[in-house]
Each structure stands twice: as C-alpha cells, then as structure tokens.
Write a protein that holds these residues in place. Structure first.
Motif, PDB file in Angstrom:
ATOM      1  N   ARG A   1       0.833  -1.204   0.000  1.00  0.00           N
ATOM      2  CA  ARG A   1       0.000   0.000   0.000  1.00  0.00           C
ATOM      3  C   ARG A   1       0.866   1.253   0.000  1.00  0.00           C
ATOM      4  O   ARG A   1       0.646   2.179  -0.780  1.00  0.00           O
ATOM      5  CB  ARG A   1      -0.942   0.010   1.207  1.00  0.00           C
ATOM      6  CG  ARG A   1      -1.916   1.207   1.207  1.00  0.00           C
ATOM      7  CD  ARG A   1      -2.735   1.277   2.487  1.00  0.00           C
ATOM      8  NE  ARG A   1      -1.934   1.455   3.668  1.00  0.00           N
ATOM      9  CZ  ARG A   1      -1.397   2.623   4.061  1.00  0.00           C
ATOM     10  NH1 ARG A   1      -1.577   3.701   3.339  1.00  0.00           N
ATOM     11  NH2 ARG A   1      -0.688   2.708   5.161  1.00  0.00           N
ATOM     12  N   ARG A   2       1.882   1.299   0.873  1.00  0.00           N
ATOM     13  CA  ARG A   2       2.759   2.467   0.942  1.00  0.00           C
ATOM     14  C   ARG A   2       3.487   2.688  -0.381  1.00  0.00           C
ATOM     15  O   ARG A   2       3.574   3.802  -0.874  1.00  0.00           O
ATOM     16  CB  ARG A   2       3.781   2.319   2.071  1.00  0.00           C
ATOM     17  CG  ARG A   2       3.214   2.587   3.457  1.00  0.00           C
ATOM     18  CD  ARG A   2       4.320   2.739   4.497  1.00  0.00           C
ATOM     19  NE  ARG A   2       5.308   1.671   4.487  1.00  0.00           N
ATOM     20  CZ  ARG A   2       5.226   0.538   5.195  1.00  0.00           C
ATOM     21  NH1 ARG A   2       4.188   0.343   5.984  1.00  0.00           N
ATOM     22  NH2 ARG A   2       6.173  -0.369   5.127  1.00  0.00           N
ATOM     23  N   ARG A   3       3.996   1.622  -0.964  1.00  0.00           N
ATOM     24  CA  ARG A   3       4.732   1.741  -2.229  1.00  0.00           C
ATOM     25  C   ARG A   3       3.819   2.174  -3.368  1.00  0.00           C
ATOM     26  O   ARG A   3       4.181   3.006  -4.192  1.00  0.00           O
ATOM     27  CB  ARG A   3       5.398   0.420  -2.578  1.00  0.00           C
ATOM     28  CG  ARG A   3       6.609   0.157  -1.728  1.00  0.00           C
ATOM     29  CD  ARG A   3       7.301  -1.073  -2.227  1.00  0.00           C
ATOM     30  NE  ARG A   3       8.484  -1.352  -1.446  1.00  0.00           N
ATOM     31  CZ  ARG A   3       9.130  -2.482  -1.483  1.00  0.00           C
ATOM     32  NH1 ARG A   3       8.717  -3.457  -2.269  1.00  0.00           N
ATOM     33  NH2 ARG A   3      10.207  -2.671  -0.766  1.00  0.00           N
ATOM     34  N   LEU A   4       2.629   1.601  -3.412  1.00  0.00           N
ATOM     35  CA  LEU A   4       1.707   1.953  -4.486  1.00  0.00           C
ATOM     36  C   LEU A   4       1.221   3.381  -4.336  1.00  0.00           C
ATOM     37  O   LEU A   4       1.076   4.102  -5.332  1.00  0.00           O
ATOM     38  CB  LEU A   4       0.533   0.974  -4.530  1.00  0.00           C
ATOM     39  CG  LEU A   4       0.901  -0.443  -4.963  1.00  0.00           C
ATOM     40  CD1 LEU A   4      -0.289  -1.370  -4.807  1.00  0.00           C
ATOM     41  CD2 LEU A   4       1.416  -0.472  -6.386  1.00  0.00           C
ATOM     42  N   GLU A   5       0.973   3.815  -3.116  1.00  0.00           N
ATOM     43  CA  GLU A   5       0.571   5.214  -2.906  1.00  0.00           C
ATOM     44  C   GLU A   5       1.668   6.149  -3.393  1.00  0.00           C
ATOM     45  O   GLU A   5       1.399   7.140  -4.057  1.00  0.00           O
ATOM     46  CB  GLU A   5       0.280   5.465  -1.424  1.00  0.00           C
ATOM     47  CG  GLU A   5      -1.052   4.931  -0.964  1.00  0.00           C
ATOM     48  CD  GLU A   5      -1.280   5.086   0.535  1.00  0.00           C
ATOM     49  OE1 GLU A   5      -0.325   5.464   1.271  1.00  0.00           O
ATOM     50  OE2 GLU A   5      -2.406   4.826   0.971  1.00  0.00           O
ATOM     51  N   ALA A   6       2.907   5.824  -3.084  1.00  0.00           N
ATOM     52  CA  ALA A   6       4.032   6.644  -3.537  1.00  0.00           C
ATOM     53  C   ALA A   6       4.135   6.632  -5.061  1.00  0.00           C
ATOM     54  O   ALA A   6       4.413   7.656  -5.684  1.00  0.00           O
ATOM     55  CB  ALA A   6       5.341   6.146  -2.915  1.00  0.00           C
ATOM     56  N   SER A   7       3.897   5.488  -5.676  1.00  0.00           N
ATOM     57  CA  SER A   7       3.964   5.378  -7.139  1.00  0.00           C
ATOM     58  C   SER A   7       2.886   6.229  -7.794  1.00  0.00           C
ATOM     59  O   SER A   7       3.122   6.870  -8.812  1.00  0.00           O
ATOM     60  CB  SER A   7       3.804   3.927  -7.584  1.00  0.00           C
ATOM     61  OG  SER A   7       4.901   3.164  -7.158  1.00  0.00           O
ATOM     62  N   TYR A   8       1.664   6.207  -7.242  1.00  0.00           N
ATOM     63  CA  TYR A   8       0.585   6.984  -7.836  1.00  0.00           C
ATOM     64  C   TYR A   8       0.794   8.476  -7.644  1.00  0.00           C
ATOM     65  O   TYR A   8       0.390   9.272  -8.475  1.00  0.00           O
ATOM     66  CB  TYR A   8      -0.784   6.565  -7.282  1.00  0.00           C
ATOM     67  CG  TYR A   8      -1.315   5.340  -7.993  1.00  0.00           C
ATOM     68  CD1 TYR A   8      -1.817   5.442  -9.272  1.00  0.00           C
ATOM     69  CD2 TYR A   8      -1.284   4.093  -7.410  1.00  0.00           C
ATOM     70  CE1 TYR A   8      -2.287   4.340  -9.955  1.00  0.00           C
ATOM     71  CE2 TYR A   8      -1.754   2.974  -8.067  1.00  0.00           C
ATOM     72  CZ  TYR A   8      -2.254   3.111  -9.332  1.00  0.00           C
ATOM     73  OH  TYR A   8      -2.710   2.026 -10.000  1.00  0.00           O
TER      74      TYR A   8
END
Length: 187
Positions: free
Chosen positions: A177-184
């Motif tokens: 979740r943290r990584r995907l939020e950063a990616s978006y």
C-alpha cells in the motif's frame, strides 16, 4: 463561404472553410464522415470503444493537421479516411505491444494468464512491488491472492504457524500500500 440554413456546405466550400479553421466546417465534416470512420475502425478492431477512440483521434488529427491537407492530392473525405487508416494501424500496433508485454510478464512468472480486466500498467506495478518482497512473503501473497487460498490452507501448505501467515500478509499488504501510494503520487 456559402452554407445553407441547415449548416450544410457545398463540397468545395467545406474544404476551403475547413482549411481556414472554421469550426462549423469541422462539425460538418464530422457529421458527414464520422459514421464511415467509425465503421472502418469497428470492422478492423472489432471493439466499439476502440472504434470510438479512433473516430475521435481521426477528427482531432484532421483538424490539428489541416494545414497538411492538399486538395489537389485527394478530396477531403479521402484524406480523412487516410488518417483513419493510420489511427486504426496505431491501435493494432498498441494491441500488439500490450500482448507482447503480457507474454513477457507471463513468461517471467508474474501472471498465470493474460490480463483482461485490470489495467496492464497497474498490474505490472503490483507485480513489481510483489517481487520486491522477501521470498517467503512473496509466496504467501501469491498463494493468498493469485491462488485464492485461505490463511489456514497457506499455513498448511508452507508448514508455517497460522499467526505467521496472517502477520506476513498484513505486513506485506501495508508495505505494498505504501509503495503503491508513492507510485501513484509520482504519476
């Protein structure tokens, strides 16, 4: 520029007005030839959404590239059909690129089957993030989400305590979740 009460242009007037940037001429060209462009795209692509996209892209390209139109080489409808054919070819090429990416992802073991419902970029991003997890967490996540196993089934299959499986899933999902939020946020 002569147009009758309905806004219909004579062919020669339509070409001149189109070249001059008269938006009414664009509207008239769209009214006359959008169905033809859509039909060509639909027959070639067999997808209503893609055919609609091609139709829109064709008329946008015709309008923005109208200074490249030479009426001595072809009448306006033939020029528009030529643009449509290029946009249809672009759609086929894009499909081929997506299929190639899917095949590579499947060959690399990222997915078991072709991707249909989820955006390819999102699916590849998730797969990349899963690949960054430690091997045991990767295995647990894949069993839980791709093989649809319960926590108990995963614990039995891997010989792990049930609490370890649950903790691993919770930590992995939080990390994803943290990584995907950063990616978006970066997109």
């Amino acid at each position: 520029m002569s147009a009758d009460a309905q806004g219909d242009f004579e062919d020669e007037d339509l070409e001149s007005s189109f070249l001059a940037g008269d938006e009414r001429a664009l509207e008239e060209a769209y009214r006359r030839w959008a169905a033809l462009v859509h039909t060509l795209a639909l027959r070639s692509l067999a997808d209503v959404g893609e055919a609609e996209d091609v139709t829109q892209k064709t008329f946008v390209a015709a309008w923005t590239g109208r200074t490249g139109y030479d009426r001595a080489k072809a009448p306006l409808p033939a020029w528009i059909v030529g643009i449509a054919r290029k946009k249809i070819a672009d759609s086929h090429a894009a499909r081929a690129r997506v299929r190639e990416l899917q095949d590579r992802a499947i060959a690399a073991g990222l997915f078991d089957e072709p991707i249909h419902d989820i955006d390819l970029a999102d699916r590849l991003l998730v797969a990349d993030e899963i690949a960054r997890l430690d091997p045991q967490s990767q295995q647990v996540i894949r069993l839980a989400f791709f093989d649809d196993l319960t926590h108990v089934q995963i614990a039995e299959r891997l010989g792990l305590p049930l609490g370890s499986v649950k903790s691993s899933i919770r930590r992995s999902l939080e990390r994803l979740r943290r990584r995907l939020e950063a990616s978006y946020v970066r997109r």
